[in-house]
Design an enzyme around this catalytic site. Structure first.
Site, short mmCIF file in Angstrom:
data_model
loop_
_atom_site.label_atom_id
_atom_site.label_comp_id
_atom_site.label_asym_id
_atom_site.label_seq_id
_atom_site.Cartn_x
_atom_site.Cartn_y
_atom_site.Cartn_z
N ALA A 294 0.81 -1.22 0.00
CA ALA A 294 0.00 0.00 0.00
C ALA A 294 0.85 1.27 0.00
O ALA A 294 0.46 2.29 -0.56
CB ALA A 294 -0.93 0.00 1.22
N ILE A 296 3.85 1.82 -1.32
CA ILE A 296 4.72 2.05 -2.46
C ILE A 296 3.89 2.16 -3.74
O ILE A 296 3.12 1.25 -4.05
CB ILE A 296 5.74 0.90 -2.62
CG1 ILE A 296 6.56 0.74 -1.34
CG2 ILE A 296 6.65 1.15 -3.81
CD1 ILE A 296 7.38 1.94 -0.97
N GLU A 298 3.64 1.25 -6.99
CA GLU A 298 4.36 0.31 -7.85
C GLU A 298 4.47 0.79 -9.30
O GLU A 298 5.41 0.45 -10.00
CB GLU A 298 3.68 -1.07 -7.82
CG GLU A 298 3.75 -1.79 -6.49
CD GLU A 298 2.70 -1.32 -5.50
OE1 GLU A 298 2.76 -1.72 -4.33
OE2 GLU A 298 1.82 -0.51 -5.91
N ASP A 340 26.94 27.17 -27.92
CA ASP A 340 27.96 27.43 -28.91
C ASP A 340 27.48 28.56 -29.82
O ASP A 340 26.27 28.81 -29.91
CB ASP A 340 28.22 26.15 -29.72
CG ASP A 340 29.42 26.28 -30.65
OD1 ASP A 340 30.30 27.10 -30.36
OD2 ASP A 340 29.47 25.55 -31.65
N ASP A 649 28.71 21.04 -31.28
CA ASP A 649 28.64 20.24 -32.50
C ASP A 649 29.95 19.54 -32.81
O ASP A 649 30.00 18.66 -33.67
CB ASP A 649 28.23 21.11 -33.70
CG ASP A 649 29.16 22.30 -33.91
OD1 ASP A 649 30.17 22.42 -33.17
OD2 ASP A 649 28.89 23.11 -34.81
N ASP A 653 33.55 19.58 -28.14
CA ASP A 653 32.42 19.81 -27.25
C ASP A 653 32.00 18.55 -26.49
O ASP A 653 31.26 18.63 -25.50
CB ASP A 653 31.21 20.31 -28.05
CG ASP A 653 31.46 21.64 -28.73
OD1 ASP A 653 32.01 22.53 -28.07
OD2 ASP A 653 31.12 21.78 -29.92
N GLU A 718 -4.79 4.02 1.20
CA GLU A 718 -4.72 2.57 1.46
C GLU A 718 -4.09 2.28 2.83
O GLU A 718 -4.59 1.46 3.61
CB GLU A 718 -3.93 1.89 0.35
CG GLU A 718 -4.64 1.92 -1.00
CD GLU A 718 -3.68 1.82 -2.19
OE1 GLU A 718 -4.15 1.83 -3.33
OE2 GLU A 718 -2.45 1.76 -1.95
N ASN A 746 -3.49 0.56 -7.34
CA ASN A 746 -2.27 1.27 -7.73
C ASN A 746 -1.99 1.19 -9.22
O ASN A 746 -1.52 2.16 -9.83
CB ASN A 746 -1.07 0.72 -6.96
CG ASN A 746 -1.10 1.10 -5.50
OD1 ASN A 746 -1.90 1.94 -5.08
ND2 ASN A 746 -0.25 0.48 -4.71
#
Length: 911
Positions: A294, A296, A298, A340, A649, A653, A718, A746
């Site tokens: 309850a 967590i 999920e 840049d 580019d 970089d 919950e 859930n």
């Protein structure tokens, strides 16, 4: 294999090669300039230095990468819950929880699993073969066999296979943009350079591994191979630059710890109560399982991934391709964009912006290489080229004394050849002049005198249809002016007096102050027979000056302004010269105040990390920087609390792109190395696309918060439902909800509508807010209070429904089903309130059609769970009468309607 940590240009016993003569460098490496290395010496060096290739670190095994996913705190507690369920023979619960864990782990693994292509891309840029002089003979060998001291030969189109000190350079030009950020090919020479600390871009007598020869021929002595080259140095920086965790990842991790702490605390309280009341240990374990499930959410990892995926698809439709899902949200947190200059803020197309001819200055309109445009005088009048003789002659010479061509590729104007020369061709084309038209009029070239880095000029000896002969030239203004005897103005030659020279120099200075590169055009009549081919540009006449630059993109100024309004600073980081960079920054609104500073790479070399951290908050421009400088700048910004996006580019970089909170690579002009190091790729190379992506990132984060609010409200409901039972039912409490009922809420009845919150449109003020702080809690802005209050209210009415069923002498399955249905209905009401930070009364329920569909689907699936034999078997539910069902639906609406009404009436932001 361990990546070497030695970097190029480290402290040496001898001065760096660019400061010494070619002969001295050759002697250091035992190289005979005329014969190269001997085969025996090359073999010895090969054994000493190893192959000329880049070294990769150890790759992470996909298996171990998959196992890494199970370190998630959320999954750990679920796995514990599954183990306890299995131990207590609740096999259906155990299998369901295990499947959830596996699905989340697989999704996370697929998200993170991508081959480390950066170093492979660097290797792809290397030359496969090279022309080497061994034992006095030129031979072609695999580039991997090159050793320090080898003598290499280059021609246009060749990739330089190692770092070299040039010994010969005939009109040699090299494209180093990917390595240094220079927007034009660099002219090379063989003379020593005195400054031992000169930046990479200014080492004009050096060539670097993976750069391309664009013009001329040359030879050079290899000074470094493999990981000791400048590219190897970048490879090392990339290997050691860790990918930082995104703000979202940090917030989810923090949330996970909060949830686990809350779950453990609740379990401890319940077990404590159970022991005090003398409950059976098995019952307490069952309760612990229910509570852990309850507490967590999920579906959180799965939903986060799905929402980010949807966001990445929206970004892709706006020319921003997300290579890492976590980067999608990071853009919404960005507080500074390090951009840049060339190609991102500018058009990456050299253009004549101003021209001076015959004493008159013209502004030149148009964009890039497009030949549509005009010459406009100070009064705003367009030039009539038939009447402007001085301008016409200047442009005719500019177009004819030129090696570039204006062509059309895929329906777009483009330049073949040097971009600066191309800019002159385009300028002439704007008034209908071209080299081809002059040739059609029988203008002939008698002799050509090509440009080189020593003369800094190009000239042609030509003959007109009337038989007159002229030398026409273009070159650096200072060189042209020093060789000039006069200036053409108003149809006549005027002597170059001190006053006239001062006037011309004032024009040059004015163009320079506008960050324009200047190129002068001149001529000399040679009919008098006095013509020395060894020194042709004598007593020439200056006719005009071009002011050239790579202009800003038209839309960039508005994009920078939008970013500023959103509280996001834009900082230019470029390899170009400081003066040029500052001028562009001022034009597009990056530098708008005097207290905003401009720094060069040389300045950074004199700063400690602490001094740099003090400088970055007010910095607008960093110019002439190296890869190490970019890394330091990004680190300094991160250390001062900034969330930094870095654009780039080139190969140079790549380390900073990897280090930044979000690296943004150019999709058109970007190297594969930059793209593989970045989290986001701009398919149109446009800065304004980043700003659009920031808006999308903020929308995504807002929607994730809405999901968190919805999901955690269900979790609190919950947990509190079970807690109320333990606290209020005495020594023999009954479970209001089974673990699988909780999982169903859930993942299905609440999870599906919550997922639809990912489709919510952006709030109207989304780009007027300041960026979120890097360390801002996910519960900021009163979210924690809203979750607790709403969750406890829903838990209270759910327990009331459960207790009311028992008081009516209904069986346990029916009572549990009533609590189950009440929570489901309550969450469906609450999802409409979770859409906004105000109340559901202020937002149309029809604004998100996908949410309405999700609510309908949730109701349908919930009916299956309650009213079918399959639902009874799996979840332990029981069918409810219409009266009980309507009663649950009514009670479930109370928390949302009552609390939202109170908030609407009293304006309590925390409610």
């Amino acid at each position: 294999m361990t990546v070497p940590t030695e970097t190029p240009n480290a402290t040496r016993a001898t001065p760096p090669p660019w400061t010494r003569t070619a002969e001295t460098v050759g002697a250091t490496h035992q190289t005979d300039i005329d014969h190269g290395l001997t085969t025996a010496l090359a073999a010895k060096k090969q054994a000493e230095h190893g192959p000329n290739k880049l070294v990769e670190g150890d790759a992470v095994s996909p298996f171990f990468l998959f196992l890494e996913q199970f370190k998630s705190p959320l999954l750990i507690i679920l796995m514990i819950g599954a183990a306890i369920s299995f131990y207590t023979q609740h096999y259906v619960d155990a299998v369901a929880i295990a499947v959830i864990v596996l699905i989340n782990a697989v999704i996370s693994f697929l998200q993170e699993y991508r081959a480390a292509q950066s170093l492979a891309a660097l290797k792809d840029m290397a030359a496969p073969m090279a022309m080497v002089k061994r034992d006095g003979t030129w031979i072609e060998i695999p580039a991997v066999d090159i050793v320090p001291g080898d003598l290499l030969r280059f021609k246009a189109g060749d990739i330089i296979a190692a770092d070299v000190r040039f010994t010969d350079a005939a009109r040699l030009a090299v494209d180093e943009a990917a390595l240094t950020g220079e927007s034009e090919p660099v002219d090379k020479h063989t003379l020593p350079i005195e400054d031992a600390n000169i930046v990479l871009a200014d080492r004009l007598n050096m060539g670097f591994m993976s750069t391309k020869v664009t013009n001329g021929t040359g030879e050079g002595i290899v000074t470094a191979t493999g990981m000791q080259t400048e590219v190897g140095h970048i490879a090392h920086l990339m290997a050691t630059a860790e990918d930082p965790k995104t703000p979202l990842q940090l917030r989810i991790e923090k949330l996970s710890k909060v949830l686990i702490g809350a779950a453990l605390a609740v379990v401890a309280v319940v077990i404590g109560i159970g022991i005090f009341q003398g409950m059976d240990m098995t019952e307490m374990l069952n309760t612990a399982i229910s509570l852990s499930v309850a507490a967590i959410p999920e579906g959180l990892p799965t939903v986060v991934t799905i929402v980010l995926t949807l966001g990445s698809q929206r970004m892709a439709s706006n020319n921003a391709l997300a290579r890492k899902l976590s980067s999608v949200e990071t853009l919404g947190t960005t507080s500074v964009i390090c951009s840049d200059k060339t190609g991102t803020l500018t058009q990456n197309q050299m253009q004549v912006m101003r021209a001076w001819a015959g004493g008159k200055t013209w502004d030149v309109t148009g964009e890039g290489f497009d030949p549509n445009g005009a010459f406009v005088d100070a009064q705003g009048n367009e030039a009539d080229i038939r009447k402007e003789f001085d301008l016409r002659q200047m442009l005719n010479i500019s177009a004819y004394c030129n090696d570039a061509d204006l062509v059309t590729v895929d329906g777009r104007a483009s330049v073949q050849g040097n971009p600066t020369e191309g800019a002159l061709v385009v300028a002439a084309a704007k008034v209908g002049l071209s080299r081809d038209r002059l040739r059609e009029r029988n203008v002939q070239t008698l002799e050509s005198f090509p440009f080189d880095s020593t003369r800094k000029m190009m000239s042609l000896h030509v003959q007109t249809p009337s038989g007159e002969k002229f030398l026409v030239a273009k070159g650096a203004p200072d060189v042209i002016l020093n060789r000039a005897k006069g200036v053409w103005m108003n149809g006549a030659v005027h002597p170059l007096t001190d006053a006239m020279r001062a006037e011309v120099e004032a024009v040059i200075d004015d163009f320079g102050s506008r960050a324009l590169r200047t190129l002068a055009v001149a001529y000399r009549q040679t009919d008098d027979g006095i013509f020395d081919p060894t020194d042709p540009e004598q007593d020439i006449v200056l006719i005009g000056i071009h002011g050239i630059m790579d202009p800003p993109r038209p839309e960039v100024r508005d994009a920078v302004s939008d970013a500023t309004s959103a509280g996001i600073r834009t900082v230019m980081i470029t390899g170009d010269h400081a003066k040029t960079a500052q001028a562009i920054a001022e034009q597009i609104g990056i530098k708008t105040r005097d207290d905003q500073t401009v720094h060069t790479g040389a300045d950074l070399d004199q700063m400690s990390d602490e001094q740099l951290e003090a400088v970055v908050p007010n910095a607008a421009v960093f110019a002439r920087v190296t890869p190490e400088h970019k890394l330091r700048i990004v680190s300094a910004m991160q250390n001062t609390g900034e969330v930094a996006a870095m654009t780039g580019d080139g190969v140079n970089d790549a380390p900073a792109l990897r280090k930044a909170d979000i690296g943004v690579a150019m999709g058109i002009t970007g190297t594969s190395v930059a793209k593989d190091s970045a989290a986001l790729v701009l398919l149109d190379d446009n800065f304004s696309t980043i700003v659009k992506a920031v808006k999308e990132g903020r929308r995504i984060y807002d929607n994730l918060l809405k999901f968190v609010r919805q999901a955690l409200t269900a979790n609190v409901a919950e947990v509190s439902t079970i807690l109320f039972a333990f606290i209020l039912m005495g020594a023999d409490p009954l479970m209001p909800l089974t673990p699988l009922m909780i999982l169903w809420v859930n993942l299905v009845s609440d999870g599906i509508p919550a997922l639809a919150l990912g489709f919510e449109k952006a709030e109207g003020d989304i780009m007027q807010r300041k960026p979120r702080a890097r360390d801002e809690d996910i519960f900021a802005g009163g979210l924690k209070q809203r979750i607790l209050i709403r969750g406890l209210a829903v838990g209270a009415v759910s327990y009331w429904a459960f207790q009311e069923a028992l008081s009516l002498n209904l069986d346990l399955e029916t009572a549990q089903t009533m609590a189950f249905v009440t929570i489901m209905f309550a969450q469906l009401w609450h999802v409409f309130d979770a859409r906004t930070t105000t109340t559901l009364f202020r937002k149309s329920p029809f604004g998100n059609p996908k949410l309405l569909m999700a609510v309908g689907l949730s109701l349908a699936l919930s009916a299956v769970a309650v009213f079918t034999p399959l639902g009874h078997f799996v979840l332990g539910t029981a069918s409810l009468t219409p009266q009980l069902l309507l009663g649950c639906a009514f009670v479930a609406a109370l928390p949302t309607l009552v609390l939202s009404g109170l908030k609407e009436i009293f304006g309590w932001s925390w409610l």
